[in-house]
Design a protein around this motif. Sequence first.
Motif, PDB file in Angstrom:
ATOM      1  N   ASP A 297       0.763  -1.300   0.038  1.00  0.00           N
ATOM      2  CA  ASP A 297       0.039   0.166  -0.062  1.00  0.00           C
ATOM      3  C   ASP A 297       0.777   1.346  -0.004  1.00  0.00           C
ATOM      4  O   ASP A 297       1.406   1.754   1.066  1.00  0.00           O
ATOM      5  CB  ASP A 297      -0.848   0.017   1.200  1.00  0.00           C
ATOM      6  CG  ASP A 297      -1.917   1.019   1.115  1.00  0.00           C
ATOM      7  OD1 ASP A 297      -2.427   1.083  -0.143  1.00  0.00           O
ATOM      8  OD2 ASP A 297      -2.085   1.692   2.233  1.00  0.00           O
TER       9      ASP A 297
ATOM     10  N   ARG B 151       1.025   7.715   0.868  1.00  0.00           N
ATOM     11  CA  ARG B 151       0.430   8.716   0.003  1.00  0.00           C
ATOM     12  C   ARG B 151       0.422  10.236   0.748  1.00  0.00           C
ATOM     13  O   ARG B 151       0.557  10.005   2.166  1.00  0.00           O
ATOM     14  CB  ARG B 151      -1.119   8.495  -0.504  1.00  0.00           C
ATOM     15  CG  ARG B 151      -1.196   7.206  -1.163  1.00  0.00           C
ATOM     16  CD  ARG B 151      -2.679   7.035  -1.560  1.00  0.00           C
ATOM     17  NE  ARG B 151      -3.724   6.938  -0.639  1.00  0.00           N
ATOM     18  CZ  ARG B 151      -4.005   6.163   0.228  1.00  0.00           C
ATOM     19  NH1 ARG B 151      -3.419   4.807   0.144  1.00  0.00           N
ATOM     20  NH2 ARG B 151      -4.938   6.314   1.000  1.00  0.00           N
ATOM     21  N   ASP B 152      -0.120  11.219   0.286  1.00  0.00           N
ATOM     22  CA  ASP B 152      -0.104  12.379   0.932  1.00  0.00           C
ATOM     23  C   ASP B 152      -1.704  12.410   1.777  1.00  0.00           C
ATOM     24  O   ASP B 152      -1.942  13.448   2.157  1.00  0.00           O
ATOM     25  CB  ASP B 152       0.187  13.582   0.019  1.00  0.00           C
ATOM     26  CG  ASP B 152       1.360  13.769  -0.423  1.00  0.00           C
ATOM     27  OD1 ASP B 152       2.360  13.311   0.447  1.00  0.00           O
ATOM     28  OD2 ASP B 152       1.724  13.916  -1.739  1.00  0.00           O
ATOM     29  N   GLU B 153      -2.409  11.401   1.399  1.00  0.00           N
ATOM     30  CA  GLU B 153      -3.574  11.507   1.924  1.00  0.00           C
ATOM     31  C   GLU B 153      -4.089  10.004   2.726  1.00  0.00           C
ATOM     32  O   GLU B 153      -3.506   8.960   2.323  1.00  0.00           O
ATOM     33  CB  GLU B 153      -4.809  11.602   0.559  1.00  0.00           C
ATOM     34  CG  GLU B 153      -6.042  11.505   1.099  1.00  0.00           C
ATOM     35  CD  GLU B 153      -7.150  11.778  -0.157  1.00  0.00           C
ATOM     36  OE1 GLU B 153      -7.610  13.323  -0.212  1.00  0.00           O
ATOM     37  OE2 GLU B 153      -7.535  10.926  -0.691  1.00  0.00           O
TER      38      GLU B 153
ATOM     39  N   ASP C 179      -9.113   3.737   4.264  1.00  0.00           N
ATOM     40  CA  ASP C 179      -8.089   2.945   4.604  1.00  0.00           C
ATOM     41  C   ASP C 179      -8.222   2.262   5.931  1.00  0.00           C
ATOM     42  O   ASP C 179      -7.566   1.415   6.321  1.00  0.00           O
ATOM     43  CB  ASP C 179      -6.816   3.770   5.157  1.00  0.00           C
ATOM     44  CG  ASP C 179      -6.218   4.543   3.696  1.00  0.00           C
ATOM     45  OD1 ASP C 179      -5.812   3.938   2.926  1.00  0.00           O
ATOM     46  OD2 ASP C 179      -6.300   5.908   3.534  1.00  0.00           O
TER      47      ASP C 179
ATOM     48  N   HIS D 159      -5.437  15.379   4.386  1.00  0.00           N
ATOM     49  CA  HIS D 159      -4.287  15.613   3.350  1.00  0.00           C
ATOM     50  C   HIS D 159      -3.157  16.472   3.866  1.00  0.00           C
ATOM     51  O   HIS D 159      -3.395  17.434   4.384  1.00  0.00           O
ATOM     52  CB  HIS D 159      -4.961  16.221   2.125  1.00  0.00           C
ATOM     53  CG  HIS D 159      -4.000  16.552   1.020  1.00  0.00           C
ATOM     54  ND1 HIS D 159      -3.606  15.680   0.142  1.00  0.00           N
ATOM     55  CD2 HIS D 159      -3.356  17.913   0.585  1.00  0.00           C
ATOM     56  CE1 HIS D 159      -2.767  16.127  -0.732  1.00  0.00           C
ATOM     57  NE2 HIS D 159      -2.678  17.480  -0.519  1.00  0.00           N
TER      58      HIS D 159
ATOM     59  N   ARG E 207       2.992  18.461   0.796  1.00  0.00           N
ATOM     60  CA  ARG E 207       4.523  18.097   0.792  1.00  0.00           C
ATOM     61  C   ARG E 207       5.286  19.566   1.123  1.00  0.00           C
ATOM     62  O   ARG E 207       4.971  20.448   0.833  1.00  0.00           O
ATOM     63  CB  ARG E 207       4.696  17.616  -0.564  1.00  0.00           C
ATOM     64  CG  ARG E 207       4.088  16.183  -1.056  1.00  0.00           C
ATOM     65  CD  ARG E 207       4.527  15.832  -2.224  1.00  0.00           C
ATOM     66  NE  ARG E 207       3.952  14.574  -2.611  1.00  0.00           N
ATOM     67  CZ  ARG E 207       4.188  14.009  -3.834  1.00  0.00           C
ATOM     68  NH1 ARG E 207       4.809  14.554  -4.730  1.00  0.00           N
ATOM     69  NH2 ARG E 207       3.534  12.700  -4.033  1.00  0.00           N
TER      70      ARG E 207
END
Length: 515
Positions: A56, A59-61, A86, A405, A408
């Motif tokens: 998996d 991610r940024d989310e 998730d 979220h 970055r």
Amino acid sequence: MRTTVKAAVLVARAVTVASVLVLGGAVPCFAAAAGGGGGEGGTVGTDYECERASGDVARDEMVIGFGSCNKPDFPQTAWQWMDDTDLFLFNGDVVYSATIGVDGLEKAFDSLDAGPAYQRVKQAKASKWHCRAVADNCEVHQGIWSTWDDHDFGINDGGGGEPLPIIKDLQVEERLRVFKEHMHPRCTDTSRVTLSSRNGTYHSTKLHVGDKRDVVISLLDTRTHRQLHAIPSLGTFSFIPLIGKLFPITAGATRMLAANLGWGNTNRGAMLGEEQWRWLENTLCSNNDDDTTHIIVSSIQVLTSNPLVESWGHFPTELQRLLSLLDTCNLKHAIIVSGDVHFTEFTSLPSGQLVEVTSSGMTHDCTGGVLPRALCSLAISTFGHHRSKQDTFHPRRAFAKMRLHWRRDGAGGDTDTAQAEGNARATRDADGGGGARGPSAVVEVIASEDGQVVHTRRVVSLASGRVYGNEANQQRWGVIHRPPVPLHMLMVSVAAVVLAAALPLLAWCCKRKSH
């Protein structure tokens, strides 16, 4: 008028105590029960630590589904719409037990476990994480994290710290064992249930989402150790045939009268118990760095000013202790998630900082039946003091998704987010907020029956712990001074008190007929 209503409250309190005594003796006529309690204490840091599975991609989310109030014998349609989540948080009332006996709880969980959609979600979410149980020192696979509320605890409006005959007869220890066997993580090597000796369903999980991105989820147990309301709740006896449906309405009315006339202000009853308080303080204060986001899960509402429903507001010393703890631990990013009330509701500050989301009624809601539908709409619209202008509510079957979220480092946000941030900055300090920037959030309310997004709420940043400890905010939520109850609601409550006076007689007659 106030003197008359205060006299009515005195009568209500006396009637309620009489009802408890009469009904407490009548309990064996309606349901089988026996029971106990026990357990031990907390751990250091968090109880579980999880990292994303290698398959998996980080991610940024992160998408968290959450909801409550799930009757397993009703259509389980909500599970169809969770593919993009998730993990899932059960905020209480995972199942509804048909009886107060342990066998009823077992049957309810068997019915839930038999659902293919639920099993698919359970396995899919567990595969996304590699987790470790700290105290048990073993690997676990878990994607649905849960705590219980009154209906899986066993008694409507009930609490294990209540000195009532029905609570003493309830098999709390056995029900707790059954709940953990079905909902708590198991060690993969031995299949033993983790935290099996803890006296309660509370536990915490730290999710390492990515580089410098941690989410700590603290699920509270507001039932095992909770003591009496200022006026003992007649809702406890809602399981009694024929007349049982009258008790929750009467319980809400007496709670409202007690709150409006100050009875609740003197209630020093416990909500969590000292052992759980020590655990919570350790969990929050040992995970208070700038990169950690906290989600505090309470089965009942925390910041509502609605006195009709069960909430922390009916236990003011415990509520003040909770809000002060969030402030003292200096949490940088925190939000409360709750359930119980059979409708969805947002509570935020004028700056736009979301402080609590209530998601309740996955399989049923407060609009069921003509009388409940009218009372539901009236209650939600009347008691909105804790909500800001941009807040809304949804009274139909639903669950929620929270999309966190993280931007970055060095990346610019989109225009809407930047503009919203600029608009919010001026009022955030006055609200008691500020601090390091954490994740932005989008909360979606999802209709259980068709998966449609019925409401979307965008949040620039989550609140800091200072927000919850701020006195002005507590007044806004009605924590320190509850707003006066409108006359029409008082009249409804007085009528319910009159109804309450007849309930002991009905129970006595029912008891005589059973012999």
